[in-house]
Design a protein around this motif. Structure first.
Motif, mmCIF file in Angstrom:
data_model
loop_
_atom_site.group_PDB
_atom_site.id
_atom_site.type_symbol
_atom_site.label_atom_id
_atom_site.label_comp_id
_atom_site.label_asym_id
_atom_site.label_seq_id
_atom_site.Cartn_x
_atom_site.Cartn_y
_atom_site.Cartn_z
ATOM 1 N N LEU A 1 0.803 -1.227 0.000
ATOM 2 C CA LEU A 1 0.000 0.000 0.000
ATOM 3 C C LEU A 1 0.837 1.278 0.000
ATOM 4 O O LEU A 1 0.526 2.215 -0.753
ATOM 5 N N PRO A 2 1.904 1.402 0.830
ATOM 6 C CA PRO A 2 2.706 2.634 0.767
ATOM 7 C C PRO A 2 3.368 2.840 -0.587
ATOM 8 O O PRO A 2 3.530 3.987 -1.031
ATOM 9 N N PHE A 3 3.742 1.748 -1.270
ATOM 10 C CA PHE A 3 4.353 1.895 -2.592
ATOM 11 C C PHE A 3 3.320 2.367 -3.616
ATOM 12 O O PHE A 3 3.641 3.140 -4.522
ATOM 13 N N ILE A 4 2.083 1.908 -3.456
ATOM 14 C CA ILE A 4 1.016 2.405 -4.339
ATOM 15 C C ILE A 4 0.786 3.889 -4.092
ATOM 16 O O ILE A 4 0.624 4.680 -5.027
ATOM 17 N N TYR A 5 0.794 4.283 -2.813
ATOM 18 C CA TYR A 5 0.555 5.686 -2.470
ATOM 19 C C TYR A 5 1.706 6.578 -2.920
ATOM 20 O O TYR A 5 1.494 7.622 -3.544
ATOM 21 N N ARG A 6 2.928 6.180 -2.605
ATOM 22 C CA ARG A 6 4.096 6.995 -2.940
ATOM 23 C C ARG A 6 4.484 6.880 -4.404
ATOM 24 O O ARG A 6 4.993 7.830 -4.998
ATOM 25 N N GLY A 7 4.297 5.703 -4.958
ATOM 26 C CA GLY A 7 4.742 5.474 -6.325
ATOM 27 C C GLY A 7 6.231 5.224 -6.418
ATOM 28 O O GLY A 7 6.769 5.073 -7.514
ATOM 29 N N ALA A 8 6.914 5.192 -5.280
ATOM 30 C CA ALA A 8 8.357 4.996 -5.274
ATOM 31 C C ALA A 8 8.783 4.765 -3.827
ATOM 32 O O ALA A 8 7.966 4.748 -2.901
ATOM 33 N N TRP A 9 10.069 4.590 -3.636
ATOM 34 C CA TRP A 9 10.637 4.422 -2.303
ATOM 35 C C TRP A 9 10.622 5.755 -1.570
ATOM 36 O O TRP A 9 10.896 6.803 -2.144
ATOM 37 N N SER A 10 10.267 5.713 -0.290
ATOM 38 C CA SER A 10 10.234 6.931 0.518
ATOM 39 C C SER A 10 11.585 7.138 1.175
ATOM 40 O O SER A 10 12.033 6.311 1.972
ATOM 41 N N HIS A 11 12.229 8.269 0.849
ATOM 42 C CA HIS A 11 13.537 8.580 1.424
ATOM 43 C C HIS A 11 13.417 9.443 2.672
ATOM 44 O O HIS A 11 14.432 9.825 3.254
ATOM 45 N N GLN A 12 12.202 9.761 3.083
ATOM 46 C CA GLN A 12 12.002 10.643 4.228
ATOM 47 C C GLN A 12 11.377 9.921 5.414
ATOM 48 O O GLN A 12 10.949 10.565 6.364
ATOM 49 N N ALA A 13 11.324 8.595 5.341
ATOM 50 C CA ALA A 13 10.660 7.824 6.395
ATOM 51 C C ALA A 13 11.647 7.166 7.348
ATOM 52 O O ALA A 13 11.265 6.300 8.127
#
Length: 593
Positions: free
Chosen positions: A432-444
């Motif tokens: 789900l987070p990848f669907i939301y972000r569309g990519a890897w989150s570098h701020q998490a």
């Protein structure tokens, strides 16, 4: 004086690319045409500073002494222009009298055609010399922009007009009014706080928490009320720094039309802005806004203004008769009006709305639905399913060894069903987070890295179980240790990952609820585990004293476990109910953000 369309477009272009920090070094070439600093507020109306010269006539090549003086100021920008065409380029060139306070700039094709400050050091007086060019116009007027502090400045302060000899007086009045007269609007102070009357019937309102009173110190409030061809906007919320809302075509920051109310030294400035990705907003002057008012009482910042539904002449302003996602954010601001990134996720409407359409009274969410689902599924998987499954496998083998479910021992089937449920929920939640972000989150931070480790162990466990040796095989003991180690590691990492995830901006649960809840659950699980361990130990070690207390017989494990069956079932029932309470408390908290 009204800016022509082309000049206004150039000004917007300049402000878009200018730094929000202003020009402390005086390198203000970007403002050569408009002479307007991109400080995100309107110029002041009545100048406090004056320009004087030592003569009224000039011939090509003459030097004219120019003085700028007044109360302490930090920055300035001086030009000479054709008095009959003040929008024309700068004319002539300057010579410095004090290089410590002033520097020469080149505007357009004319070298040294402007003078500005060298630093933010306060000054009261500036002296320079203007050299008349060979192709000078008949009349020249000196103009100055003066910055008292970041948001307090005057634009194009009119100075004396000097002319060539024998030039007749002009037949029409020359433009001698300050730019501030055409770009500023009167700002008033609100005498009383906003109220929610008319929400849903006369005006479109957004409130967080839902149905809160804008007079409350915990209420974020935004309203839109259409009045003929304009919309009156009210914004309120607890903030010592700034409040802002933005109109967006999606639920991501970037390419948005934003409006900010910024508190600087107990004075509120209202600015329009353009949001470019996750970069700091590019602030514009609020000359597109009218009827500007503000109020700051007990930490609650309120501001209101009016703007036309359509502003075709203003770049970056959306038409208010369209449908948009609406963002509402708050954050800190420093001295000088510089704003910082909001610490928590902005409030975002759940859909696109037309604020000039049917009046509504809605709320919003500070956490996207996909992220809420991610957190909820992980909590169900690792706080409910895994925990109960581990308790059952660890303590209920003897209790349910003679009960069967679908052809297998009941304890094993319950354990397997709960663990497969965990694998399924974790897998769904993981994407789900990848669907939301569309990519890897570098701020998490470490959260996504630990999450990937937990996901890998979650997949590894059932794969390893598929190769489980038979009960009496030599390698069964080795399998048991690997299975227990991988499962325990996954559980510990899952709890740590959830601790970290609760404080991320996308799912910022209310403090200190998140910490106390997770600590409470860990204590609840460990306490239950310890209680059952002690109970099992007592059953194994229980002895029967025969008559004279000289003969002690160790009871069999089977009979001891049979005696403890009722106790374990009661403990399991209480434990499951407690987990359900933790689950519903967590889901209720997610639903509130």
């Amino acid at each position: 004086m009204e800016l022509p369309g082309l000049a206004f477009a150039v000004r917007m272009f300049i402000c878009f690319y200018a730094s929000v920090d202003g020009y402390p070094s005086g390198k203000v070439r970007e403002a050569c045409t408009s002479m307007i600093p991109c400080h995100g507020s309107s110029p002041q109306l009545l100048p406090e500073h004056t320009i004087t010269v030592n003569g009224t006539e000039f011939k090509p090549g003459d030097n004219i002494e120019v003085h700028l003086s007044g109360p302490d100021f930090e920055g300035f920008f001086i030009q000479a222009r054709d008095a009959e065409h003040l929008d024309s380029p700068a004319v002539g060139s300057f010579i410095l009298a004090d290089r410590r306070l002033s520097q020469l700039l080149t505007c357009g094709r004319t070298k040294n055609s402007a003078v500005s400050h060298t630093s933010k050091a306060k000054k009261k007086h500036i002296k320079v010399y203007w050299i008349a060019p060979g192709n000078a116009p008949k009349r020249v007027q000196f103009l100055a922009t003066v910055v008292k502090k970041y948001r307090t400045f005057w634009v194009k302060i009119p100075g004396p007009i000097v002319s060539q000899p024998n030039v007749p007086s002009p037949t029409t009045p020359l433009h001698v009014t300050s730019e501030a007269m055409s770009t500023s609007h009167l700002i008033s102070y609100l005498s009383k706080p906003f109220n929610a009357s008319g929400c849903g019937s006369m005006k479109f309102c957004i409130r967080n928490p839902s149905d809160c009173d804008p007079e409350s110190a915990s209420c974020f409030f935004l309203s839109f009320q259409q009045e003929k061809s304009s919309v009156f906007i009210e914004m309120s919320g607890p903030s010592e720094g700034y409040l802002a809302f933005a109109l967006s075509h999606d639920q991501w920051m970037g390419g948005d039309d934003a409006y900010l109310c910024v508190n600087e030294d107990h004075h509120v400035y209202i600015s329009t802005a353009y949001l470019k990705g996750r970069s700091p907003p590019v602030l514009y002057s609020e000359n597109a806004l009218e009827d500007v008012s503000w109020r700051l009482v007990d930490g609650v910042l309120q501001c209101s203004f009016r703007r036309s539904i359509r502003l075709p002449a203003y770049k970056g302003r959306f038409n208010l008769d369209g449908s948009y996602y609406i963002f509402l954010a708050d954050g800190e601001a420093s001295e000088g009006g510089l704003i910082y990134k909001h610490r928590r996720q902005p409030l975002i409407t759940n859909g696109m709305y037309n604020v000039t359409g049917l009046p509504q009274d809605i709320g919003g969410s500070r956490s996207p639905r996909l992220i809420k689902a991610h957190g909820a599924l992980m909590f169900v998987a690792w706080i409910t399913a895994v925990s109960i499954g581990v308790i059952v496998a660890r303590f209920f083998k003897p209790v349910w060894s003679h009960s069967f479910l679908f052809g297998k021992e009941m304890w094993f089937q319950v354990h397997r069903i709960l663990m497969l449920t965990t694998v399924m929920l974790t897998s769904i939640s993981f994407v789900l987070p990848f669907i939301y972000r569309g990519a890897w989150s570098h701020q998490a931070g470490f959260h996504p890295y630990l999450g990937c480790t937990v996901m890998a162990l979650t997949i590894f466990q059932p794969l390893m179980a598929g190769f489980r040796p038979s009960r009496h095989a030599p390698r069964r003991q080795l399998f048991n240790w690997f299975h227990w180690s991988a499962g325990t590691t996954a559980r510990i990492l899952a709890v740590v990952t959830m601790f970290l995830g609760m404080d991320l901006p996308a799912l910022d649960l209310p403090d200190p609820w998140d910490t106390y809840t997770m600590i409470g659950f860990v204590a609840w699980h460990v306490g239950t585990d310890v209680l059952l361990e002690i109970h099992s130990y007592c059953l194994v070690c229980k002895v029967e004293v025969i008559e004279d207390d000289r003969i002690q017989i160790l009871q069999s494990l089977t009979s001891a476990e049979a005696e403890g069956r009722l106790f374990k079932q009661i403990v399991l029932t209480i434990y499951v109910c407690g987990n359900i309470v933790f689950l519903f408390a967590f889901l209720a908290a997610i639903n509130q953000i």
